[in-house]
Design an enzyme around this catalytic site. Structure first.
Site, PDB file in Angstrom:
ATOM      1  N   HIS A 128       7.691 -59.337  -9.495  1.00 49.60           N
ATOM      2  CA  HIS A 128       8.905 -58.769  -9.592  1.00 49.60           C
ATOM      3  C   HIS A 128       9.128 -60.675  -9.009  1.00 49.60           C
ATOM      4  O   HIS A 128      10.400 -61.133  -8.646  1.00 49.60           O
ATOM      5  CB  HIS A 128       9.033 -58.581  -8.074  1.00 49.60           C
ATOM      6  CG  HIS A 128      10.516 -58.553  -7.828  1.00 49.60           C
ATOM      7  ND1 HIS A 128      11.571 -57.272  -8.553  1.00 49.60           N
ATOM      8  CD2 HIS A 128      10.794 -58.654  -6.791  1.00 49.60           C
ATOM      9  CE1 HIS A 128      13.063 -57.871  -7.868  1.00 49.60           C
ATOM     10  NE2 HIS A 128      12.451 -58.711  -6.358  1.00 49.60           N
ATOM     11  N   CYS A 129       7.928 -61.468  -9.336  1.00 52.51           N
ATOM     12  CA  CYS A 129       9.155 -62.967  -8.801  1.00 52.51           C
ATOM     13  C   CYS A 129       9.069 -63.937  -9.557  1.00 52.51           C
ATOM     14  O   CYS A 129      10.113 -64.360  -9.831  1.00 52.51           O
ATOM     15  CB  CYS A 129       7.904 -63.355  -7.413  1.00 52.51           C
ATOM     16  SG  CYS A 129       7.215 -62.351  -6.329  1.00 52.51           S
ATOM     17  N   ILE A 130       8.119 -64.236 -10.680  1.00 51.52           N
ATOM     18  CA  ILE A 130       8.088 -64.964 -11.300  1.00 51.52           C
ATOM     19  C   ILE A 130       9.365 -65.100 -11.973  1.00 51.52           C
ATOM     20  O   ILE A 130      10.224 -66.173 -12.278  1.00 51.52           O
ATOM     21  CB  ILE A 130       6.949 -65.929 -11.536  1.00 51.52           C
ATOM     22  CG1 ILE A 130       5.754 -66.002 -10.334  1.00 51.52           C
ATOM     23  CG2 ILE A 130       7.526 -67.301 -12.747  1.00 51.52           C
ATOM     24  CD1 ILE A 130       4.661 -66.479 -11.054  1.00 51.52           C
TER      25      ILE A 130
ATOM     26  N   ILE B 129      12.165 -63.770 -11.846  1.00 49.21           N
ATOM     27  CA  ILE B 129      13.321 -63.824 -11.158  1.00 49.21           C
ATOM     28  C   ILE B 129      13.465 -64.692  -9.992  1.00 49.21           C
ATOM     29  O   ILE B 129      14.725 -65.221 -10.710  1.00 49.21           O
ATOM     30  CB  ILE B 129      13.608 -61.861 -10.838  1.00 49.21           C
ATOM     31  CG1 ILE B 129      12.653 -61.355 -12.079  1.00 49.21           C
ATOM     32  CG2 ILE B 129      14.193 -61.963  -9.814  1.00 49.21           C
ATOM     33  CD1 ILE B 129      13.190 -59.196 -11.427  1.00 49.21           C
ATOM     34  N   ASP B 130      12.905 -64.590  -9.652  1.00 46.28           N
ATOM     35  CA  ASP B 130      13.091 -65.787  -8.627  1.00 46.28           C
ATOM     36  C   ASP B 130      13.793 -67.280  -8.874  1.00 46.28           C
ATOM     37  O   ASP B 130      14.604 -67.927  -7.947  1.00 46.28           O
ATOM     38  CB  ASP B 130      11.958 -65.915  -7.467  1.00 46.28           C
ATOM     39  CG  ASP B 130      11.982 -64.426  -6.818  1.00 46.28           C
ATOM     40  OD1 ASP B 130      12.504 -63.486  -7.268  1.00 46.28           O
ATOM     41  OD2 ASP B 130      10.679 -64.674  -6.003  1.00 46.28           O
TER      42      ASP B 130
END
Length: 436
Positions: free
Chosen positions: A266-268, A270-271
């Site tokens: 979910h992080c790399i 998207i963020d």
């Protein structure tokens, strides 16, 4: 402050997923009463039965805190009124146009506003653009007339969960904290200081929001760099994995990153785009971030191209007539998490090229419902035995789970395309193996 210090404060954690549930149990384990909130009744049913759906929270830990009366869960958001500290851990996805989807945060803030009372501390942990806590959440909470810093207190603390990491857990990962004003900052430090090993205070909520984005932009850009080098070195007949292993022996000035079939989690993936979106407000380009996103997003297509090439050269078969087994649906090894997994894109691309494709994953028995890959829902993991594997023209290693027998795969499969260097790392060398 006294209620926090005496652990008489009740905490509410909204969103009982990969971030929220481990946090809720960590808070409860440290002596606070915790109410977990989620809109999914199935999660509440599972939690009531002391059945955890998150690997980081063993059933025994969930049962212990529940039976001790320190943790319970509900779908009834009216219970927020009884909470002294409310922590928001809801998703912050991107739209198909790579713009922030803040609908979960907005609806959660509106639910909190409906029961907000003086003295409450409200914390956002969801990853987002710098300014969200003060510019988006705060006005929603103040609609009823209460004021941040006077009547209630508002803070931000970025989540730093790493599913599958056995070296760190919620309580042992240093916690960056910030608050809107001195009072809120002091409450943030007191609360998180009571439940995690180390607290790192920063000057503002926007700074804390920027910390999280910086961490993941750093990783995204460096992974994109090594992915680009992989394609270049492959054309030059150089093994990128051998290059990285040798380069990382330098004791200074270098940090190893590894290539792969694309970015997941979910992080790399998207963020970083929260920052590119916010940068438009200042009319400043974020070329590194955008280029990294393009390179990483292109990797599944590159891998499928290599697969098609290997099938043609090694077996004389077109991908459109081939049967392919993808190993690993999860985005990283040894976890059941498929969020933004490149394996889903690989399967989609193979299907687009009229190939037949199945998957095996010891941690993911069935493809769940996803926003982007609805056509794949319900596909089930096939068994990994000799008869099954020999029925495929190629095996594509997308996720290198430790539970997979790579030696057997090398013996059984007529062709293996390895995106993770899984075989070389285990000392397995065979003419059927192609790196991609």
């Amino acid at each position: 402050m006294a209620a926090i210090a005496g652990k008489r404060a009740r905490a509410g954690v909204i969103g009982l997923g990969y971030v929220g549930l481990p946090l809720a149990i960590t808070i409860a384990r440290n002596g606070f009463d915790v109410t977990g909130f989620d809109i999914d009744p199935a999660k509440i049913t599972a939690l009531d039965a002391h059945s955890s759906y998150i690997d980081a929270v063993p059933d025994a830990a969930l049962k212990a805190e529940s039976e001790a009366g320190r943790f319970h869960s509900t779908t009834d958001f009216a219970a927020l009124a009884s909470c002294d500290v409310i922590v928001i851990c809801v998703p912050t996805p991107l739209t198909k146009h790579r713009e922030p989807d803040m609908s979960y945060v907005v609806r959660t803030a509106e639910a909190i506003a409906g029961t907000l009372r003086p003295g409450q501390l409200v914390v956002l942990e969801s990853t987002t653009w710098p300014g969200t806590t003060d510019e988006l959440v705060r006005p929603i909470l103040e609609r009823g007339g209460l004021r941040s810093g006077e009547d209630f207190f508002l803070g931000f603390s970025p989540e730093r969960e790493d599913p599958g990491n056995r070296d760190f857990e919620t309580a042992t990962i240093p916690k960056v904290v910030a608050g809107a004003g001195e009072a809120a900052s002091a409450l943030m430090q007191a609360f998180y200081g009571a439940v995690v090993k180390a607290v790192v205070p920063v000057s503002s909520n926007a700074t804390a929001e920027a910390v999280k984005l910086t961490e993941n932009v750093f990783r995204a850009v460096n992974i994109a760099l090594v992915n680009e080098l992989k394609v270049l070195y492959d054309a030059m007949g150089i093994d990128i994995w051998e290059v990285v292993e040798a380069a990382k022996t330098k004791p200074f000035g270098y940090m190893p990153f590894y290539p792969g079939p694309g970015l997941g989690g979910h992080c790399i993936p998207i963020d970083p785009f929260y920052l590119t979106w916010k940068s438009r407000e200042f009319e400043l380009p974020t070329r590194f971030i955008e280029l990294a996103g393009e390179i990483n997003a292109s990797m599944p297509r590159h891998v499928v191209g290599r697969l098609a090439e290997a099938l043609d050269i090694r077996l004389g078969k077109a991908l459109s007539r081939a049967r392919v087994l993808v190993i690993g649906l999860a985005y990283k090894k040894n976890v059941p998490d498929i969020r933004e997994s490149p394996s889903l894109k690989l399967i989609e691309l193979i299907l687009e090229r009229k190939g037949t494709v199945d998957y095996h994953d010891p941690h993911v028995a069935e493809v769940p419902r996803t926003r982007e890959y609805m056509a794949l829902k319900g596909r089930r993991s096939v068994p990994l035995d000799e008869e099954t594997v020999r029925g495929y023209d190629a095996v594509l290693i997308s996720t290198d789970h430790d539970a997979v027998d790579y030696g057997a795969l090398a013996r059984w499969a007529p062709l293996v395309v390895d995106t993770r260097n899984a075989f070389a790392r285990r000392g397995i060398d065979d003419d059927t193996i192609v790196k991609a």
